[in-house]
Write a protein that holds these residues in place. Structure first.
Motif, short mmCIF file in Angstrom:
data_model
loop_
_atom_site.label_atom_id
_atom_site.label_comp_id
_atom_site.label_asym_id
_atom_site.label_seq_id
_atom_site.Cartn_x
_atom_site.Cartn_y
_atom_site.Cartn_z
N SER A 1 9.23 48.30 53.76
CA SER A 1 10.40 48.09 53.12
C SER A 1 10.34 48.35 51.62
O SER A 1 9.31 47.63 50.85
N VAL A 2 11.35 49.06 51.07
CA VAL A 2 11.47 49.32 49.70
C VAL A 2 12.31 48.21 48.97
O VAL A 2 13.46 48.02 49.38
N GLU A 3 11.74 47.39 48.01
CA GLU A 3 12.53 46.49 47.38
C GLU A 3 13.16 47.11 46.19
O GLU A 3 12.69 47.82 45.32
N ASP A 4 14.35 46.52 45.93
CA ASP A 4 15.21 46.81 44.88
C ASP A 4 14.85 46.20 43.42
O ASP A 4 14.68 45.15 43.34
N VAL A 5 14.67 47.24 42.31
CA VAL A 5 14.17 46.73 41.06
C VAL A 5 15.22 47.42 39.99
O VAL A 5 15.48 48.24 40.19
N ASP A 6 15.48 46.42 39.04
CA ASP A 6 16.25 46.90 37.91
C ASP A 6 15.54 47.87 36.95
O ASP A 6 14.54 47.41 36.45
N GLU A 7 15.62 49.16 37.18
CA GLU A 7 14.62 50.01 36.42
C GLU A 7 15.47 50.45 34.92
O GLU A 7 16.61 50.40 34.83
N PRO A 8 14.40 50.80 34.19
CA PRO A 8 14.80 51.33 32.80
C PRO A 8 15.64 52.66 32.63
O PRO A 8 15.41 53.28 34.00
N PRO A 9 16.32 53.15 31.71
CA PRO A 9 17.04 54.43 31.84
C PRO A 9 15.89 55.48 32.08
O PRO A 9 14.81 55.47 31.55
N VAL A 10 16.32 56.72 32.49
CA VAL A 10 15.55 57.84 32.87
C VAL A 10 16.08 58.86 32.01
O VAL A 10 17.21 59.07 32.33
N PHE A 11 15.37 59.80 31.24
CA PHE A 11 15.60 60.84 30.51
C PHE A 11 15.65 62.10 31.45
O PHE A 11 15.13 62.05 32.53
N ASP A 12 16.58 63.00 31.20
CA ASP A 12 16.69 64.21 31.93
C ASP A 12 15.42 65.15 32.00
O ASP A 12 15.13 65.74 32.72
N LEU A 13 14.49 64.79 30.86
CA LEU A 13 13.48 65.87 30.64
C LEU A 13 12.23 64.72 30.54
O LEU A 13 12.50 63.72 29.90
N PRO A 14 10.93 64.95 30.91
CA PRO A 14 9.92 64.01 30.51
C PRO A 14 9.46 64.43 29.04
O PRO A 14 8.93 63.23 28.82
N ALA A 15 9.87 65.30 28.48
CA ALA A 15 9.35 65.49 26.95
C ALA A 15 10.36 66.58 26.50
O ALA A 15 10.66 67.67 27.33
N TYR A 16 10.28 66.65 25.26
CA TYR A 16 11.34 67.67 24.70
C TYR A 16 10.39 68.49 23.71
O TYR A 16 9.50 67.63 22.86
N TYR A 17 10.55 69.62 23.42
CA TYR A 17 9.99 70.73 22.36
C TYR A 17 10.74 71.40 21.70
O TYR A 17 11.68 72.16 22.43
N ILE A 18 11.01 71.28 20.24
CA ILE A 18 11.95 71.78 19.65
C ILE A 18 11.19 72.37 18.34
O ILE A 18 10.45 71.96 17.88
N GLU A 19 11.98 73.72 17.91
CA GLU A 19 11.41 74.42 16.77
C GLU A 19 12.64 74.48 15.66
O GLU A 19 13.73 74.74 16.29
N MET A 20 12.41 74.01 14.49
CA MET A 20 13.49 74.45 13.49
C MET A 20 12.73 74.71 12.17
O MET A 20 11.94 74.20 11.59
N PRO A 21 13.48 75.57 11.49
CA PRO A 21 13.19 75.96 10.09
C PRO A 21 13.07 74.85 9.26
O PRO A 21 13.97 73.81 9.17
N GLU A 22 12.29 75.32 8.23
CA GLU A 22 12.17 74.08 7.30
C GLU A 22 13.12 74.15 6.37
O GLU A 22 13.40 73.06 5.64
N ASP A 23 14.12 75.25 6.17
CA ASP A 23 15.38 75.10 5.07
C ASP A 23 16.67 74.82 6.12
O ASP A 23 17.58 74.95 5.44
N ALA A 24 16.49 74.07 7.07
CA ALA A 24 17.65 73.70 7.72
C ALA A 24 18.30 72.48 6.83
O ALA A 24 17.81 71.69 6.08
N GLU A 25 19.76 72.68 6.98
CA GLU A 25 20.48 71.70 5.97
C GLU A 25 20.32 70.35 6.53
O GLU A 25 20.09 69.99 7.91
N ILE A 26 20.59 69.35 5.65
CA ILE A 26 20.64 67.82 6.21
C ILE A 26 21.77 67.60 6.97
O ILE A 26 22.93 68.19 6.75
N GLY A 27 21.70 66.94 7.92
CA GLY A 27 22.88 66.74 9.14
C GLY A 27 22.79 67.55 10.17
O GLY A 27 23.55 67.57 11.02
N THR A 28 21.74 68.53 10.27
CA THR A 28 21.79 69.69 11.42
C THR A 28 21.19 68.90 12.59
O THR A 28 20.27 67.90 12.51
N VAL A 29 22.23 69.29 13.64
CA VAL A 29 21.63 68.66 15.15
C VAL A 29 20.29 69.25 15.61
O VAL A 29 20.41 70.54 15.79
N VAL A 30 19.23 68.49 15.78
CA VAL A 30 18.09 68.92 16.14
C VAL A 30 18.11 69.16 17.65
O VAL A 30 17.97 70.26 18.17
#
Length: 792
Positions: free
Chosen positions: A366-395
């Motif tokens: 029997s599997v017991e129900d447990v209150d689980e923490p939130p789960v992200f849609d990806l296990p990890a994220y990889y992002i590239e952004m130029p260094e001259d991006a303006e402040i406030g740019t959504v990454v």
């Protein structure tokens, strides 16, 4: 009793047996001897004989045991012959009467200790001690009696035999040892018999082999048996001696029992958050056998949980361990059913008929129900952004959800420790990650951020995900010369000679590699001294345009160089290379880059150097002595205390007052400055003035006839001293007094009255020696324009 028995039974035995040892030891009839003497000439006639015996061992009488008698035919009975006995045991075990030749045993004889003795006998003249016969050797043999029982030297014994063995299966072979003589009678003839252990085992009477005598003995019923074996000599007849030993026999296990689960249904439970590899429970198929015969292997043969769970065997190879194979989710599937089989690892083909050697059972998980923490849609994220991006740019916009059925609202945040400089911000509801500071790849090329997702209704449930942000390079840094910005040119350098190879560095990292371009600054392109050659390999040469360099003319040149890179947008910088004129040897090695430098002659001795230093020291002492004497001859600044000061010093801090303003000052103090009251109680705590009064270095002459200048000078000095000693006065004040000017003054002549009478041009070259503070004044008088050397 044993000794009496042997004495009674040995009475019929012949005690004296004539033994032929060497033929020469026996006495013979005279006729035979005469016959032999006719054949063998010079043979010595034996004149004495003795008897030899077999002696029974273990004699227990009180008197010495009579062995035999030595006798020579030369013995007339008058005691003139002395008999001597030597050899093994002579004097200790055997004694001889030297007059009669009787031999006795004075110690008990044991055949098992020594079976025979070799002795030597001789007859000698008692008076002259001359041998009458050659020394002869004879043997006394000890006759055996049955005085030793058979013994098992290695007992008690341990033996093992497989259970279920057939009748006649050999278990162990025993051997008893009898110390009696095996060649004489039946004293050492041993017969074996079993005293205890029937009907399970038997023993062969002659060989001592113990065998199984009962079929199908089961270890699980009885495992250990004790068997007592007897060994008896004299062929087992009445009166023989016997010895016994014990055998502990163990029935070794065989795989003759199939395994069986103690339950037909196992109930187990596991929380849905259990990680892969977690233990759910264990099962056991019991086997009456032991050791390798009880080892099991388990497998899941059926059920809806074959892909979700797995089963392994514990280190003892007895129990089956059920573990989680895949992540569980109560909301998707709350229970599983497994059909598990357990089988023996080692099966004996002889006992196949007792099988099958396996069993099955059912396991419900029997599997017991447990209150689980939130789960992200990806296990990890990889992002590239130029260094001259303006402040406030959504990454990146991340997303997480509550996997439970309640599906609570999720709030986002950034873990503090991963972004201590606070380059980023995340929207608490949307999960949008954006920049709040400018990125600089040359400062930080990677940002590793941990984003947290927390349930609104249960703040303890927090999920996390890693975001790896790579800052892409943008050409935003100009190149510059590497560490060295200084070179030298030898005085003997010729035109077109390379004096330096320069390289540049750029913190940017363009994909195609660095490409640098070099050129002289526009103001230095046409200079007559140096030129630059770009080698098109990220290096450049500095070449001379002329020869004839001299430190006396100019020691330093400044060459501005423009460096640019090959990326867009192009970045350019200007670096100034300092070139010094140096004296070099013929190989181009620098000797000195200072025009005033010189070297002492190599031939100058140590004594000469000491003499020069001594002269310099004496000269310095004399100068200090003269200065000291001159200081003591100085006179006071003011010699006439009767001179008065008729000047009013008026403070204009406020308006009006007219003559009333003079009341703010003590005019009387100006009549005699030396009577001014000095507040010397407390020293000032501020810094001393950086520039000292020039009047301290001006020699003051005594004013004899009186003069207003001396009184004013004394008054000013008094006020200056009062200000220095006053702790309440504002700090950092400095007063420069030029009470004396002209010849002998530090300020020299300040008058311009006679400057117009001279037709000569004034020389202001000394302004260059006053340092950078007077650079502007030197420029006003045109010193830099006319007399300064060129920069390149």
């Amino acid at each position: 009793k044993r000794k009496d028995f042997f004495a009674r039974t040995s009475l019929p035995v012949v005690l004296v047996i004539l033994t032929l040892l060497p033929h020469s030891l026996l006495g013979k009839p005279a006729e035979e001897e005469n016959t032999e003497s006719s054949v063998l000439h010079q043979r010595v006639k034996r004149g004495w004989v003795w008897n030899q015996f077999f002696v029974l061992e273990e004699y227990t009488g009180l008197e010495p045991l009579y062995i035999g008698k030595l006798h020579s035919d030369m013995d007339k009975g008058d005691g003139s012959i002395r008999y001597i006995l030597t050899g093994e045991g002579a004097g200790t075990t055997f004694t001889i009467d030297d007059s009669t030749g009787d031999i006795h045993a004075i110690q008990r004889l044991d055949r098992e200790v020594k079976s025979q003795y070799v002795l030597r006998a001789q007859a000698r003249n008692r008076l002259t001690d001359r041998p009458l016969e050659p020394e002869s050797e004879f043997i006394v043999k000890i006759q055996d009696i049955n005085d030793n029982e058979p013994r098992f030297l290695d007992g008690p014994y341990q033996a093992a035999v497989p259970e279920m063995s057939k009748i006649g299966t050999s278990v162990i072979q025993l051997t008893a040892t009898d110390a009696d003589d095996p060649t004489y009678g039946n004293s050492a003839r041993v017969v074996y018999s079993i005293l205890e252990g029937q009907p399970y085992f038997s023993v062969d009477a002659k060989t001592g082999v113990v065998r199984v005598s009962l079929a199908d003995m089961d270890r699980e019923t009885r495992e250990n048996y004790t068997v007592v074996i007897q060994a008896k000599d004299m062929g087992g007849q009445l009166g023989g001696l016997a010895g016994t030993t014990t055998i502990n026999i163990t029935l070794s296990d065989v795989n003759d029992n199939p395994p069986m689960f103690d339950q037909r249904l196992y109930q187990m439970s596991v929380p849905e958050t259990a990680p892969v590899g977690s233990v759910v429970g264990r099962i056991w198929a019991k086997d009456r056998d032991i050791g390798v015969n009880a080892e099991m292997t388990y497998s899941i043969v059926d059920g809806d949980g074959r892909d979700t769970f797995d089963i392994t065997t514990d280190p003892t190879n007895l129990f089956g361990i059920i573990i989680v194979k895949k992540p569980l989710n109560f909301e998707k599937k709350p229970s599983y059913t497994l059909k598990v089989e357990g089988a023996n690892t080692h099966v004996d083909p002889v006992f196949f008929k007792r099988g099958p050697f396996k069993d099955v059972t059912i396991v419900h998980v029997s599997v017991e129900d447990v209150d689980e923490p939130p789960v992200f849609d990806l296990p990890a994220y990889y992002i590239e952004m130029p260094e001259d991006a303006e402040i406030g740019t959504v990454v990146k916009t991340v997303s997480a959800r509550d996997p439970d059925a309640a599906n609570n609202t999720v709030r986002y945040s950034i873990e503090r420790s991963c972004d201590p400089e606070k380059y980023f911000y995340i929207d608490i509801t949307s999960g949008s990650l954006m920049t709040v500071r400018s990125l600089d790849r040359e400062e930080i090329s990677w940002h590793n951020i941990t984003i947290l997702a927390m349930e609104m209704n249960n703040p303890t449930q927090i999920g996390s995900v890693s975001v790896a942000l790579k800052v892409l390079d943008v050409n935003d840094n100009p190149p510059s010369l590497t560490h060295y910005l200084e070179a030298y040119v030898c005085e003997n350098a010729k035109a077109g000679q390379r004096i330096q190879t320069i390289t540049a560095v750029d913190p940017d990292e363009p994909p195609g590699g660095q490409h640098f371009y070099y050129r002289l600054a526009p103001e230095a392109v046409n200079n007559p001294n140096f030129t630059l050659r770009d080698n098109q390999d990220n290096t450049a040469w500095i070449l001379t345009r002329r020869g004839g360099w001299s430190q006396q003319e100019q020691t330093i040149f400044y060459l501005p160089i423009i460096i640019s890179d090959g990326e867009q947008p192009v970045q350019t910088s200007t670096s100034t290379l300092t070139i010094r004129v140096c004296s070099c040897d013929h190989e181009g090695n620098v000797m000195s880059c200072n025009a005033e430098a010189y070297s002492l002659p190599a031939s100058l001795s140590r004594g000469a150097l000491i003499a020069i230093l001594a002269c310099i020291f004496v000269l310095l002492v004399m100068i200090l002595l003269m200065l000291s004497l001159r200081t003591h001859r100085k006179k006071p600044y003011l010699c006439d205390e009767e001179e008065n000061v008729h000047e009013n010093i008026v403070r204009y801090d406020d308006e009006g007052g007219g003559e009333e303003d003079t009341e703010a000052f003590d005019i009387a103090a100006m009549w005699n400055p030396r009577e001014v009251h000095h507040h010397l109680g407390k020293m000032r705590q501020d810094m001393l003035p950086e520039i000292e009064s020039l009047s301290r270095y001006v020699p003051q002459a005594c004013v004899v006839g009186g003069g207003g200048d001396s009184n004013v000078h004394g008054y000013v000095l008094a006020k200056l001293l009062e200000a220095d000693m006053d702790p309440c006065a504002p700090p950092y004040d400095s007063l420069q007094t030029y009470a004396y000017e002209g010849e002998g003054s530090v300020a020299e002549s300040l008058s311009s009255l006679q400057s117009g009478t001279s037709n000569n041009d004034h020389e202001y070259d000394y302004l260059n020696d006053w340092g950078p503070r007077f650079k502007k004044l030197a420029e006003m008088y045109g010193v830099l324009e006319t007399n300064s050397p060129p920069m390149w």
